[in-house]
Design a protein around this motif. Structure first.
Motif, PDB file in Angstrom:
ATOM      1  N   ASN A 101     -24.031 125.385 -87.718  1.00 52.64           N
ATOM      2  CA  ASN A 101     -24.672 124.604 -89.354  1.00 52.64           C
ATOM      3  C   ASN A 101     -24.882 124.563 -90.862  1.00 52.64           C
ATOM      4  N   ARG A 102     -23.295 124.353 -90.512  1.00 47.32           N
ATOM      5  CA  ARG A 102     -22.560 123.943 -92.121  1.00 47.32           C
ATOM      6  C   ARG A 102     -22.685 122.585 -92.685  1.00 47.32           C
ATOM      7  N   ILE A 103     -22.050 122.471 -94.121  1.00 43.61           N
ATOM      8  CA  ILE A 103     -22.048 121.324 -93.993  1.00 43.61           C
ATOM      9  C   ILE A 103     -21.536 121.366 -95.398  1.00 43.61           C
ATOM     10  N   HIS A 104     -19.823 120.151 -94.885  1.00 47.86           N
ATOM     11  CA  HIS A 104     -18.827 120.182 -95.740  1.00 47.86           C
ATOM     12  C   HIS A 104     -18.828 119.560 -96.640  1.00 47.86           C
ATOM     13  N   PRO A 105     -18.911 119.748 -97.770  1.00 47.17           N
ATOM     14  CA  PRO A 105     -18.936 119.262 -99.317  1.00 47.17           C
ATOM     15  C   PRO A 105     -17.565 118.787 -99.740  1.00 47.17           C
ATOM     16  N   HIS A 106     -17.188 117.526-100.259  1.00 44.56           N
ATOM     17  CA  HIS A 106     -16.098 116.748-100.419  1.00 44.56           C
ATOM     18  C   HIS A 106     -16.606 117.122-102.112  1.00 44.56           C
ATOM     19  N   TYR A 107     -14.869 116.818-102.590  1.00 41.60           N
ATOM     20  CA  TYR A 107     -14.322 116.898-104.079  1.00 41.60           C
ATOM     21  C   TYR A 107     -15.641 115.558-104.359  1.00 41.60           C
ATOM     22  N   GLY A 108     -16.125 115.748-105.479  1.00 42.40           N
ATOM     23  CA  GLY A 108     -17.089 115.249-106.601  1.00 42.40           C
ATOM     24  C   GLY A 108     -18.240 114.892-106.124  1.00 42.40           C
ATOM     25  N   VAL A 109     -18.850 115.376-105.558  1.00 45.01           N
ATOM     26  CA  VAL A 109     -20.281 115.442-104.587  1.00 45.01           C
ATOM     27  C   VAL A 109     -21.156 116.864-104.403  1.00 45.01           C
TER      28      VAL A 109
ATOM     29  N   VAL B 188     -10.276 121.063-108.418  1.00 45.00           N
ATOM     30  CA  VAL B 188     -10.197 120.318-107.052  1.00 45.00           C
ATOM     31  C   VAL B 188      -9.798 121.535-105.991  1.00 45.00           C
ATOM     32  N   THR B 189      -8.983 122.289-106.412  1.00 39.86           N
ATOM     33  CA  THR B 189      -8.680 123.303-105.711  1.00 39.86           C
ATOM     34  C   THR B 189     -10.216 123.720-104.839  1.00 39.86           C
ATOM     35  N   SER B 190     -10.411 124.111-106.077  1.00 38.58           N
ATOM     36  CA  SER B 190     -11.553 125.009-105.901  1.00 38.58           C
ATOM     37  C   SER B 190     -12.847 124.254-104.928  1.00 38.58           C
ATOM     38  N   ALA B 191     -13.167 122.650-104.515  1.00 45.50           N
ATOM     39  CA  ALA B 191     -13.900 122.170-103.975  1.00 45.50           C
ATOM     40  C   ALA B 191     -13.108 122.153-102.766  1.00 45.50           C
ATOM     41  N   HIS B 192     -11.656 122.218-102.689  1.00 39.82           N
ATOM     42  CA  HIS B 192     -10.942 121.948-101.581  1.00 39.82           C
ATOM     43  C   HIS B 192     -11.090 123.439-100.345  1.00 39.82           C
ATOM     44  N   GLU B 193     -11.962 124.046-100.798  1.00 40.46           N
ATOM     45  CA  GLU B 193     -12.125 125.450 -99.919  1.00 40.46           C
ATOM     46  C   GLU B 193     -13.664 125.870 -99.470  1.00 40.46           C
ATOM     47  N   TRP B 194     -14.482 124.828-100.649  1.00 41.61           N
ATOM     48  CA  TRP B 194     -15.831 124.499-100.412  1.00 41.61           C
ATOM     49  C   TRP B 194     -15.567 123.773 -98.699  1.00 41.61           C
ATOM     50  N   ARG B 195     -14.871 122.806 -99.525  1.00 46.36           N
ATOM     51  CA  ARG B 195     -14.931 121.506 -97.880  1.00 46.36           C
ATOM     52  C   ARG B 195     -14.581 122.298 -96.209  1.00 46.36           C
ATOM     53  N   ARG B 196     -12.693 123.584 -96.954  1.00 43.08           N
ATOM     54  CA  ARG B 196     -12.690 123.437 -95.387  1.00 43.08           C
ATOM     55  C   ARG B 196     -13.517 124.610 -95.199  1.00 43.08           C
ATOM     56  N   VAL B 197     -14.059 125.777 -95.575  1.00 43.34           N
ATOM     57  CA  VAL B 197     -14.827 126.400 -95.345  1.00 43.34           C
ATOM     58  C   VAL B 197     -16.393 125.982 -95.481  1.00 43.34           C
ATOM     59  N   GLY B 198     -17.347 125.156 -95.835  1.00 44.85           N
ATOM     60  CA  GLY B 198     -18.201 124.694 -95.596  1.00 44.85           C
ATOM     61  C   GLY B 198     -20.058 125.799 -96.670  1.00 44.85           C
TER      62      GLY B 198
ATOM     63  N   ALA C 259     -20.497 113.533 -88.194  1.00 43.16           N
ATOM     64  CA  ALA C 259     -19.764 113.698 -87.067  1.00 43.16           C
ATOM     65  C   ALA C 259     -19.506 115.166 -87.255  1.00 43.16           C
ATOM     66  N   ARG C 260     -19.008 115.876 -87.808  1.00 50.12           N
ATOM     67  CA  ARG C 260     -18.448 117.062 -87.886  1.00 50.12           C
ATOM     68  C   ARG C 260     -20.119 117.807 -86.712  1.00 50.12           C
ATOM     69  N   LEU C 261     -21.301 117.381 -86.858  1.00 51.02           N
ATOM     70  CA  LEU C 261     -22.524 118.473 -86.354  1.00 51.02           C
ATOM     71  C   LEU C 261     -23.343 117.032 -85.378  1.00 51.02           C
ATOM     72  N   GLY C 262     -22.247 116.088 -84.748  1.00 51.90           N
ATOM     73  CA  GLY C 262     -22.354 115.561 -83.544  1.00 51.90           C
ATOM     74  C   GLY C 262     -23.697 114.807 -83.370  1.00 51.90           C
ATOM     75  N   LEU C 263     -23.821 114.033 -84.879  1.00 57.70           N
ATOM     76  CA  LEU C 263     -25.044 113.542 -85.021  1.00 57.70           C
ATOM     77  C   LEU C 263     -25.270 111.883 -85.242  1.00 57.70           C
ATOM     78  N   GLN C 264     -24.318 111.589 -84.651  1.00 60.78           N
ATOM     79  CA  GLN C 264     -23.826 109.948 -85.033  1.00 60.78           C
ATOM     80  C   GLN C 264     -24.894 109.209 -84.366  1.00 60.78           C
ATOM     81  N   ASP C 265     -25.357 109.013 -83.135  1.00 57.11           N
ATOM     82  CA  ASP C 265     -26.547 108.838 -82.748  1.00 57.11           C
ATOM     83  C   ASP C 265     -27.974 108.492 -82.909  1.00 57.11           C
TER      84      ASP C 265
END
Length: 419
Positions: free
Chosen positions: A192-200, A170-180, A269-275
């Motif tokens: 150009n970063r993708i931020h994975p969540h825990y379990g994804v 869980v804590t490792s996934a938190h770091e992946w999510r934070r850093v991307g 949302a982070r990449l600004g691609l909602q449209d």
């Protein structure tokens, strides 16, 4: 150390499950957390820094839970020591054992060994209070990581117990999510970063992304300047973002799992691609037609051992079958379906190439072309891996599929157009 044994109390009627133990002659219990869905240990002992690694290993192998009351960093070292004892079988012996049996049996034995290893390592337990706080010496602050993985705590006034191994995940996934994860196909850093969540599933295997970034896009429908694409089982949303980066006008990305839905929406949302990207909850296909439909299903048709394994294992290949069955009815005229699939299942004897090609034909699909990429992950070149003979020959392929032409010859070779 003297071991404080808990009574072997079970409470199968309680939902959600709880762990029970004795401490200071008092009966204690806490909510049991297990991402794998495993049952709490029936026998629990209290353990601290005086417990030797050999004793911990023997107890864990016997299925006894070790509820840690000592120093957090010492608990991490103990977990590593238990892992070393599990893995102490000489590598050469493991390789010879794997080579002595058919590859499919070697795969099944490898999975059994990995599951047993996970169960044994999962016996070292820690307790979290109602706010996800660890009351251990030198313990880190894990509240943010736990909240991201499990949501706001629902244990009113109580505590929960989780394996230390799972908490570290869980804590490792938190770091992946934070850093991307930097994705070259999305352009220059830092956008150009993708931020994975825990379990994804994290997009760390770049070959499948490179295939989507380089394959020839279908032409827009007559009278249109752009194309609409579907990204089925989008996960982090990385392939949807790559398609937009390549010039696809609009992508509808679908997901069924709530964690993946939240992750994909966060990355869009982070990449600004909602449209340009719409993220919908759906089992594979959204309503309507698309000129391009992309699917990267789990590559191995075997039963997942936990929810976290669903990105790799799909029992019976149900997602692959669903994609092929529904593709023809969702393709716009002149459209293509892109199937991203490793041949590892074929090399392990879990599926044949003939069966895959027959499934294409059964659903009225033909192969426009196939693009292959060699995996770059460490296991592909690790001669000590029990499945090395298969991993060394693995290829990841992007199959460009289109509707079968009405006048297609009966003897058409479905792989004749492969690149």
């Amino acid at each position: 150390m003297p071991l404080n044994l808990a009574k072997p109390v079970t409470d199968a009627a309680t939902l959600p499950p709880r762990l029970h133990w004795l401490e200071a002659e008092q009966a204690c219990s806490a909510l049991w957390r297990s991402e794998r869905g495993g049952s709490p240990p029936k026998r629990v002992v209290l353990a601290d820094d005086t417990l030797s690694a050999d004793s911990a290993y023997r107890l864990a192998c016997a299925g006894t839970g070790l509820l840690w009351r000592g120093d957090f960093q010492n608990a991490r070292q103990l977990l590593q020591a238990i892992a070393r004892r599990i893995d102490q079988v000489p590598k050469r012996k493991r390789i010879k054992a794997a080579q002595a049996v058919p590859i499919t049996e070697a795969f099944n034995l490898h999975r059994q060994a990995q599951a047993q290893r996970a169960r044994t390592l999962g016996m070292l337990l820690v307790e979290l209070d109602a706010g996800y706080h660890l009351a251990l010496r030198r313990a880190p602050d894990v509240t943010a990581a736990c909240t991201e993985a499990w949501g706001e705590s629902q244990v009113e006034g109580g505590s929960s117990v989780v394996s230390l191994r799972e908490l570290l995940g869980v804590t490792s996934a938190h770091e992946w999510r934070r850093v991307g994860v930097e994705i070259a196909a999305l352009g220059e850093a830092p956008g150009n970063r993708i931020h994975p969540h825990y379990g994804v599933y994290s997009p760390v295997r770049g070959e499948y992304i490179s295939l989507v970034a380089s394959a020839h896009l279908p032409k827009p429908p007559k009278g249109q300047t752009g194309i609409t694409a579907f990204d089925l089982g989008t996960g982090t949303g990385v392939l949807a973002a790559v398609l937009v980066h390549r010039g696809v006008s609009h992508v509808i990305a679908t997901e069924l799992e709530p964690r993946a839905l939240a992750c994909a929406r966060d990355n869009v949302a982070r990449l600004g691609l909602q449209d340009q990207i719409s993220v919908l909850q759906a089992d594979l296909f959204p309503p309507g037609l698309a000129s391009l439909i992309v699917c990267n299903p789990p590559w191995l048709p075997a039963r997942p051992g936990s929810p976290l394994e669903r990105a790799v294992y799909d029992e019976g290949g149900q997602m692959l079958k669903g994609f092929l069955a529904g593709l023809a009815s969702h393709l716009a005229p002149g459209g293509e379906g892109w199937l991203i699939l490793s041949n590892l299942a074929e090399l392990l004897g879990l599926r044949t190439r003939d069966a895959l090609l027959a499934a294409f034909a059964q659903h009225g699909l033909r192969v426009v072309s196939r693009i292959d990429a060699k995996p770059q992950h460490p296991k592909a070149s690790d001669a000590n891996d029990p499945l090395h003979q298969a991993r060394a020959r693995e290829l990841t392929s992007l199959w460009r599929l289109a509707l079968q032409k009405p006048d297609a010859a009966a003897g058409h070779d479905p792989e004749a157009a492969a690149d």
